[in-house]
Design an enzyme around this catalytic site. Structure first.
Site, mmCIF file in Angstrom:
data_model
loop_
_atom_site.group_PDB
_atom_site.id
_atom_site.type_symbol
_atom_site.label_atom_id
_atom_site.label_comp_id
_atom_site.label_asym_id
_atom_site.label_seq_id
_atom_site.Cartn_x
_atom_site.Cartn_y
_atom_site.Cartn_z
ATOM 1 N N GLU A 1 10.980 19.738 -23.915
ATOM 2 C CA GLU A 1 10.318 20.100 -22.647
ATOM 3 C C GLU A 1 10.921 21.381 -22.062
ATOM 4 O OE1 GLU A 1 7.593 18.680 -21.669
ATOM 5 O OE2 GLU A 1 7.630 16.668 -22.559
ATOM 6 N N LYS B 1 3.953 12.336 -10.316
ATOM 7 C CA LYS B 1 3.080 11.563 -11.208
ATOM 8 C C LYS B 1 3.796 10.257 -11.534
ATOM 9 C CE LYS B 1 0.414 15.014 -13.822
ATOM 10 N NZ LYS B 1 0.221 15.601 -15.148
ATOM 11 N N HIS C 1 0.312 13.995 -27.947
ATOM 12 C CA HIS C 1 -0.126 12.650 -27.564
ATOM 13 C C HIS C 1 -0.851 11.963 -28.710
ATOM 14 C CE1 HIS C 1 0.095 13.403 -22.940
ATOM 15 N NE2 HIS C 1 1.214 12.945 -23.440
ATOM 16 N N ARG D 1 -1.160 23.375 -12.986
ATOM 17 C CA ARG D 1 -0.269 22.310 -13.496
ATOM 18 C C ARG D 1 -0.642 21.892 -14.921
ATOM 19 N NH1 ARG D 1 1.957 17.050 -10.110
ATOM 20 N NH2 ARG D 1 3.245 16.236 -11.794
ATOM 21 N N HIS E 1 1.150 19.134 -25.693
ATOM 22 C CA HIS E 1 0.958 17.704 -25.431
ATOM 23 C C HIS E 1 -0.357 17.172 -25.985
ATOM 24 C CE1 HIS E 1 4.433 18.300 -22.957
ATOM 25 N NE2 HIS E 1 4.428 17.056 -22.532
ATOM 26 N N GLU F 1 -3.068 18.626 -10.323
ATOM 27 C CA GLU F 1 -3.472 19.185 -11.614
ATOM 28 C C GLU F 1 -4.934 19.632 -11.639
ATOM 29 O OE1 GLU F 1 -1.546 17.420 -15.137
ATOM 30 O OE2 GLU F 1 -3.472 17.643 -16.126
ATOM 31 N N LYS G 1 9.277 23.626 -12.427
ATOM 32 C CA LYS G 1 8.400 22.465 -12.213
ATOM 33 C C LYS G 1 8.084 22.322 -10.720
ATOM 34 C CE LYS G 1 6.267 18.609 -13.383
ATOM 35 N NZ LYS G 1 6.446 17.308 -13.979
ATOM 36 N N ARG H 1 0.822 -1.233 0.000
ATOM 37 C CA ARG H 1 0.000 0.000 0.000
ATOM 38 C C ARG H 1 0.846 1.269 0.000
ATOM 39 N NH1 ARG H 1 -3.283 -3.045 3.581
ATOM 40 N NH2 ARG H 1 -5.029 -3.926 2.409
ATOM 41 N N HIS I 1 8.480 11.115 -27.840
ATOM 42 C CA HIS I 1 7.608 12.024 -27.098
ATOM 43 C C HIS I 1 7.987 13.489 -27.369
ATOM 44 C CE1 HIS I 1 5.023 13.411 -23.861
ATOM 45 N NE2 HIS I 1 6.036 14.064 -23.326
ATOM 46 N N ASN J 1 0.987 21.021 -19.966
ATOM 47 C CA ASN J 1 0.622 20.169 -21.105
ATOM 48 C C ASN J 1 0.682 20.916 -22.428
ATOM 49 O OD1 ASN J 1 0.113 17.865 -19.555
ATOM 50 N ND2 ASN J 1 -1.897 18.650 -18.971
HETATM 51 P P1 NAD Z 1 13.355 6.659 -21.269
HETATM 52 O O1 NAD Z 1 13.203 6.458 -19.837
HETATM 53 O O2 NAD Z 1 12.860 5.578 -22.170
HETATM 54 O O3 NAD Z 1 14.881 6.940 -21.601
HETATM 55 C C1 NAD Z 1 15.255 7.175 -22.933
HETATM 56 C C2 NAD Z 1 16.393 6.239 -23.372
HETATM 57 O O4 NAD Z 1 17.599 6.712 -22.810
HETATM 58 C C3 NAD Z 1 16.256 4.799 -22.906
HETATM 59 O O5 NAD Z 1 16.753 3.953 -23.914
HETATM 60 C C4 NAD Z 1 17.145 4.760 -21.680
HETATM 61 O O6 NAD Z 1 17.636 3.465 -21.394
HETATM 62 C C5 NAD Z 1 18.266 5.667 -22.100
HETATM 63 N N1 NAD Z 1 18.995 6.343 -21.049
HETATM 64 C C6 NAD Z 1 18.506 6.874 -19.907
HETATM 65 N N2 NAD Z 1 19.453 7.544 -19.283
HETATM 66 C C7 NAD Z 1 20.581 7.427 -20.019
HETATM 67 C C8 NAD Z 1 21.892 7.926 -19.894
HETATM 68 N N3 NAD Z 1 22.220 8.766 -18.909
HETATM 69 N N4 NAD Z 1 22.806 7.584 -20.822
HETATM 70 C C9 NAD Z 1 22.462 6.791 -21.888
HETATM 71 N N5 NAD Z 1 21.229 6.315 -22.079
HETATM 72 C C10 NAD Z 1 20.292 6.646 -21.148
HETATM 73 O O7 NAD Z 1 12.658 8.004 -21.781
HETATM 74 P P2 NAD Z 1 12.471 9.462 -21.139
HETATM 75 O O8 NAD Z 1 12.405 10.364 -22.298
HETATM 76 O O9 NAD Z 1 13.427 9.735 -20.050
HETATM 77 O O10 NAD Z 1 11.029 9.383 -20.460
HETATM 78 C C11 NAD Z 1 9.887 9.112 -21.216
HETATM 79 C C12 NAD Z 1 8.858 8.527 -20.277
HETATM 80 O O11 NAD Z 1 8.588 9.478 -19.252
HETATM 81 C C13 NAD Z 1 7.530 8.227 -20.950
HETATM 82 O O12 NAD Z 1 7.091 6.966 -20.527
HETATM 83 C C14 NAD Z 1 6.605 9.331 -20.440
HETATM 84 O O13 NAD Z 1 5.270 8.909 -20.368
HETATM 85 C C15 NAD Z 1 7.180 9.603 -19.079
HETATM 86 N N6 NAD Z 1 6.909 10.959 -18.555
HETATM 87 C C16 NAD Z 1 6.452 11.064 -17.303
HETATM 88 C C17 NAD Z 1 6.211 12.313 -16.756
HETATM 89 C C18 NAD Z 1 5.726 12.439 -15.339
HETATM 90 O O14 NAD Z 1 5.408 13.556 -14.913
HETATM 91 N N7 NAD Z 1 5.707 11.357 -14.578
HETATM 92 C C19 NAD Z 1 6.471 13.474 -17.498
HETATM 93 C C20 NAD Z 1 6.966 13.331 -18.791
HETATM 94 C C21 NAD Z 1 7.195 12.062 -19.315
HETATM 95 N N1 GLY Z 2 4.528 16.369 -17.134
HETATM 96 C C1 GLY Z 2 3.421 17.139 -16.732
HETATM 97 C C2 GLY Z 2 3.180 17.103 -15.271
HETATM 98 O O1 GLY Z 2 3.962 16.594 -14.509
HETATM 99 O O2 GLY Z 2 2.170 17.588 -14.830
#
Ligand code: NAD
Ligand code: GLY
Length: 380
Positions: A206, A164, A273, A262, A269, A258, A248, A142, A286, A266
């Site tokens: 971003e 998030k 999306h 917040r 986005h 949100e 942020k 939990r 993305h 987007n």
């Molecule tokens: P990712 O986590 O897939 O990383 C991108 C690539 O880079 C992967 O292949 C990873 O293995 C590699 N990588 C990571 N760090 C590295 C490093 N230092 N050196 C070499 N390679 C490295 O992608 P991302 O762009 O970091 O994140 C995208 C994800 O984040 C999506 O799933 C999206 O939905 C999510 N997201 C979440 C939020 C939130 O608020 N929680 C906000 C934006 C995006």
């Molecule tokens: N990535 C948008 C948020 O965290 O609200």
């Protein structure tokens, strides 16, 4: 006052760490969440956890094969030096890992490793690892504590801050999730040196978004220092990460779940999306999709008479100077419209868009006319 705290310590004494910035997400009536930004600081995770009062003995460190290869050893060493027992779990790389089956599997691994309610999870990687490990931590027993150690630019400026967490469902992205705030965030800028070019540009999308909606000075800085930023010059990297992470932190402290402010994050986005969904989450990354979405949002703002030609042009030019796309891909406009209506941000069948009336400002516009959107989709 909710908001951010920023201290800059130029020299830490540690022979590896050149400097460290400390920010915080300051929620009302709650302990602030420290965001520590530095250079070669992964080994400090253990002592930061001790300082933050984490009494856990076992730490489940989740990462993927790519990131583990580069960065797991210093994290493990630092945890053990601070007296923690580290239980590393390495999963395959990729967005496809962000699913409920992987959450169940992780929980099984943690049970096997003896993680209890006092244990902590460390998410070491990009947004995929942060979202997945964060969501698993939010539901295991939990909810147990977790720490974000982002290693992509996108995760440092956005995903790792704000609580998030989510996994995907075959029918929709990020649809099963929870708000679960990390105990702290540790951002080691040295990890960005190994980030592939495409992921670097993804994060820049971003960064540009943050500048367009919140910070005209940052926008100017990006315009004037594009070359240094593309070359990842350390001072430029530090400037953009600290500035965006600070924005942020301030936004989520004011609107954690949100309900208003917040949602401005987007920007770009909504159409972004749709592009990701309609191209199977593979063809367009993305950041690329958000970039084309922001350029389209700027064209929509122009058509609505909300912003001038120069504002929209500056957005397009900056995105293009970072090698990001500003044109929508060729997609069936009807399919795009249908996807728009399914977006999480659509309310009561009314299309909502974040639009920017001027660089550094944004507002939510509800009930945007369909024919205007069709004009934008047609490239007008
Ligand atoms: P990712 O986590 O897939 O990383 C991108 C690539 O880079 C992967 O292949 C990873 O293995 C590699 N990588 C990571 N760090 C590295 C490093 N230092 N050196 C070499 N390679 C490295 O992608 P991302 O762009 O970091 O994140 C995208 C994800 O984040 C999506 O799933 C999206 O939905 C999510 N997201 C979440 C939020 C939130 O608020 N929680 C906000 C934006 C995006
Ligand atoms: N990535 C948008 C948020 O965290 O609200």
């Amino acid at each position: 006052m909710p908001g951010q705290l920023h201290e800059h310590t130029p020299v830490r004494g540690d022979k590896c760490a050149i400097w460290t910035d400390r920010l915080a997400v300051r929620f009302k009536n709650r302990r602030p969440i420290g965001i520590h930004v530095g250079h070669h600081v992964l080994g400090e995770l253990g002592s930061l956890l001790r300082d933050a009062g984490a009494g856990a003995s076992r730490i489940g460190a989740v990462t993927n094969t790519v990131v583990a290869h580069h960065y797991l050893p210093p994290v493990i060493k630092g945890l053990e030096r601070a007296g923690y027992t580290a239980c590393p779990i390495i999963i395959p790389d990729g967005e496809a890992e962000k699913n409920l089956e992987r959450v169940g599997w992780l929980c099984g691994e943690w049970l096997g490793a003896g993680l209890d309610r006092s244990s902590m999870v460390v998410a070491l990687g990009g947004g995929v690892i942060g979202d997945l490990a964060g969501f698993a931590a939010a539901t295991y027993l939990r909810g147990i504590g977790f720490v974000q150690v982002p290693t992509t630019l996108l995760a440092m400026v956005d995903a790792a801050i704000g609580g998030k967490t989510a996994v995907n469902h075959p029918m929709a992205k990020n649809i099963i999730g929870a708000f679960h705030q990390p105990l702290l965030v540790l951002e080691d800028l040295a990890t960005l040196e190994t980030l592939p070019e495409r992921q670097w540009r993804d994060g820049l999308a971003e960064v540009v978004k943050t500048a367009i909606i919140l910070d005209a000075d940052l926008f100017l800085y990006l315009e004037q220092n594009a070359e240094d930023i593309l070359r990842r010059r350390p001072e430029s990297v530090r400037h953009i990460v600290v500035t965006c992470a600070g924005h942020k932190a301030r936004i989520v402290a004011e609107d954690e779940t949100e309900s208003g402010l917040r949602a401005l994050l987007n920007y770009g986005h909504t159409l972004g999306h749709c592009i990701e969904a309609l191209t199977g989450y593979e063809e367009w990354s993305h950041g690329e999709a958000v970039s084309a979405g922001m350029a389209a949002a700027a064209r929509l703002a122009r058509l609505l008479g909300l912003c001038g030609k120069e504002e929209a042009e500056r957005q397009r030019a900056l995105l293009e100077s970072f090698g990001l796309p500003t044109r929508l891909p060729r997609l069936d406009p009807e399919a795009l419209m249908r996807t728009l209506y399914h977006d999480k941000k659509t309310r009561d069948g009314k299309l909502r868009f974040v639009l920017s009336p001027a660089i550094g400002q944004a507002r939510m516009l509800e009930g945007v006319e369909e024919d205007l959107i069709r004009k934008v989709l047609a490239g007008q």
